[in-house]
Design a protein around this motif. Structure first.
Motif, mmCIF file in Angstrom:
data_model
loop_
_atom_site.group_PDB
_atom_site.id
_atom_site.type_symbol
_atom_site.label_atom_id
_atom_site.label_comp_id
_atom_site.label_asym_id
_atom_site.label_seq_id
_atom_site.Cartn_x
_atom_site.Cartn_y
_atom_site.Cartn_z
ATOM 1 N N GLY A 101 52.895 64.378 40.682
ATOM 2 C CA GLY A 101 52.325 64.540 42.055
ATOM 3 C C GLY A 101 50.837 63.905 41.901
ATOM 4 O O GLY A 101 49.897 64.079 42.939
ATOM 5 N N LEU A 102 50.726 62.995 40.953
ATOM 6 C CA LEU A 102 49.436 62.146 40.979
ATOM 7 C C LEU A 102 49.884 60.868 40.519
ATOM 8 O O LEU A 102 50.810 60.338 40.017
ATOM 9 C CB LEU A 102 48.775 62.793 39.470
ATOM 10 N N THR A 103 48.821 59.679 40.763
ATOM 11 C CA THR A 103 49.393 58.448 40.477
ATOM 12 C C THR A 103 49.010 58.308 39.065
ATOM 13 O O THR A 103 48.262 59.456 38.542
ATOM 14 C CB THR A 103 48.124 57.517 41.327
ATOM 15 N N PRO A 104 49.504 57.440 38.510
ATOM 16 C CA PRO A 104 49.071 57.330 36.926
ATOM 17 C C PRO A 104 47.614 57.100 36.659
ATOM 18 O O PRO A 104 47.297 57.877 35.883
ATOM 19 C CB PRO A 104 49.786 55.658 36.658
ATOM 20 N N THR A 105 47.031 56.284 37.412
ATOM 21 C CA THR A 105 45.396 56.432 37.162
ATOM 22 C C THR A 105 44.932 57.728 37.370
ATOM 23 O O THR A 105 44.108 57.964 36.455
ATOM 24 C CB THR A 105 45.011 55.302 38.152
ATOM 25 N N ARG A 106 45.097 58.508 38.320
ATOM 26 C CA ARG A 106 44.712 59.574 38.382
ATOM 27 C C ARG A 106 44.962 60.816 37.441
ATOM 28 O O ARG A 106 44.329 61.560 37.005
ATOM 29 C CB ARG A 106 44.907 60.176 39.892
ATOM 30 N N TYR A 107 46.237 60.602 36.933
ATOM 31 C CA TYR A 107 46.984 61.396 36.030
ATOM 32 C C TYR A 107 45.713 60.966 34.644
ATOM 33 O O TYR A 107 45.577 62.035 33.887
ATOM 34 C CB TYR A 107 48.245 61.059 35.588
ATOM 35 N N VAL A 108 45.793 59.887 34.284
ATOM 36 C CA VAL A 108 44.751 59.730 33.066
ATOM 37 C C VAL A 108 43.665 59.979 33.337
ATOM 38 O O VAL A 108 42.837 60.680 32.293
ATOM 39 C CB VAL A 108 44.947 58.043 32.675
ATOM 40 N N GLU A 109 43.002 60.102 34.421
ATOM 41 C CA GLU A 109 41.582 60.581 34.662
ATOM 42 C C GLU A 109 41.458 62.052 34.538
ATOM 43 O O GLU A 109 40.676 62.537 33.600
ATOM 44 C CB GLU A 109 41.020 60.307 35.968
ATOM 45 N N VAL A 110 42.278 62.694 34.881
ATOM 46 C CA VAL A 110 42.351 64.348 34.608
ATOM 47 C C VAL A 110 42.712 64.606 33.283
ATOM 48 O O VAL A 110 42.052 65.318 32.599
ATOM 49 C CB VAL A 110 43.573 64.885 35.379
ATOM 50 N N ARG A 111 43.598 63.744 32.647
ATOM 51 C CA ARG A 111 43.780 63.941 31.151
ATOM 52 C C ARG A 111 42.561 63.738 30.166
ATOM 53 O O ARG A 111 42.193 64.637 29.337
ATOM 54 C CB ARG A 111 44.989 62.878 30.493
ATOM 55 N N ARG A 112 41.834 62.647 30.620
ATOM 56 C CA ARG A 112 40.530 62.186 29.903
ATOM 57 C C ARG A 112 39.432 63.445 30.059
ATOM 58 O O ARG A 112 38.945 63.914 29.219
ATOM 59 C CB ARG A 112 39.974 61.051 30.462
ATOM 60 N N ARG A 113 39.587 63.899 31.216
ATOM 61 C CA ARG A 113 38.574 65.106 31.708
ATOM 62 C C ARG A 113 39.104 66.117 30.817
ATOM 63 O O ARG A 113 38.020 66.862 30.138
ATOM 64 C CB ARG A 113 38.644 65.443 33.221
ATOM 65 N N PHE A 114 40.363 66.514 30.790
ATOM 66 C CA PHE A 114 40.679 67.586 29.878
ATOM 67 C C PHE A 114 40.275 67.634 28.665
ATOM 68 O O PHE A 114 39.809 68.372 27.992
ATOM 69 C CB PHE A 114 41.998 67.885 30.028
ATOM 70 N N LEU A 115 40.479 66.279 28.066
ATOM 71 C CA LEU A 115 40.245 66.075 26.437
ATOM 72 C C LEU A 115 38.565 66.366 26.459
ATOM 73 O O LEU A 115 38.210 66.684 25.335
ATOM 74 C CB LEU A 115 40.558 64.613 26.151
#
Length: 142
Positions: free
Chosen positions: A112-126
Motif C-alpha cells: 500500500g506504499l511506494t518503495p520510498t515511502r516504505y523506507v521512510e516509515v521503516r527508518r522512522r520506526f527504527l
C-alpha cells in the motif's frame, strides 16, 4: 484429538490429485525466490496453465503466479537495508522485475506504499524504537 486431526488431514492430503505436481512446482518457485517463468514450469511439467493453476488453488489456495510474486516480493523486501542508501534500479533488476515501474506497482500492491515511502516509515520506526525486537525485520511498515 490433535493427533487424530493431523493424521486425517495428512491422509486426505496424500490422496489429493496433483500433489506431486504442486510440491515440485512450488519447490522450484521457492528455490528461485519467485524469479521463474510460470510458463516454463508448466511446459516442464507437461500440463496446461489452467490445470496447474487449478491444482495450486485447490491445494494451497493461490495460483503459482501469486506464489511466485509473494516469494519475489519477500526476497526483495528482505534485501532492503533501510539504514543505507538504496539503488532501486539494482534492487528491482536483481529481484527479477522487468523495470522500476513494475517493481513500484508490485510494491504498492503488497504494502500500500511506494518503495520510498516504505523506507521512510521503516527508518522512522527504527529511530523511534531503537533496539526493538523487530529491528532488522522488514515489518512493521507502519
Amino acid at each position: 484429538m490433535l493427533t487424530l486431526l493431523e493424521d486425517e488431514l495428512m491422509r486426505r492430503l496424500g490422496d489429493a490429485a496433483g500433489l506431486g505436481l504442486v510440491r515440485h512446482t512450488s519447490s522450484v518457485i521457492a528455490a528461485t525466490s519467485g524469479a521463474v517463468a510460470i510458463g516454463d514450469l508448466r511446459v516442464a511439467a507437461g500440463v496446461s496453465s489452467t490445470h496447474l493453476a487449478q491444482r495450486f488453488k485447490e491445494l494451497i489456495g493461490v495460483t503459482p503466479k501469486r506464489l511466485a510474486r509473494s516469494y519475489r516480493f519477500t526476497a526483495t523486501v528482505l534485501a532492503i537495508n533501510p539504514a543505507g542508501p538504496i539503488d532501486w534500479g539494482d534492487l528491482a533488476g536483481g529481484a527479477g522485475y522487468f523495470d522500476q515501474a513494475h517493481f513500484g506497482h508490485e510494491f504498492r500492491a503488497f504494502t500500500g506504499l511506494t518503495p520510498t515511502r516504505y523506507v521512510e516509515v521503516r527508518r522512522r520506526f527504527l529511530r523511534e524504537h531503537p533496539g526493538h525486537v523487530l529491528d532488522g525485520w522488514p515489518l512493521p511498515a507502519d
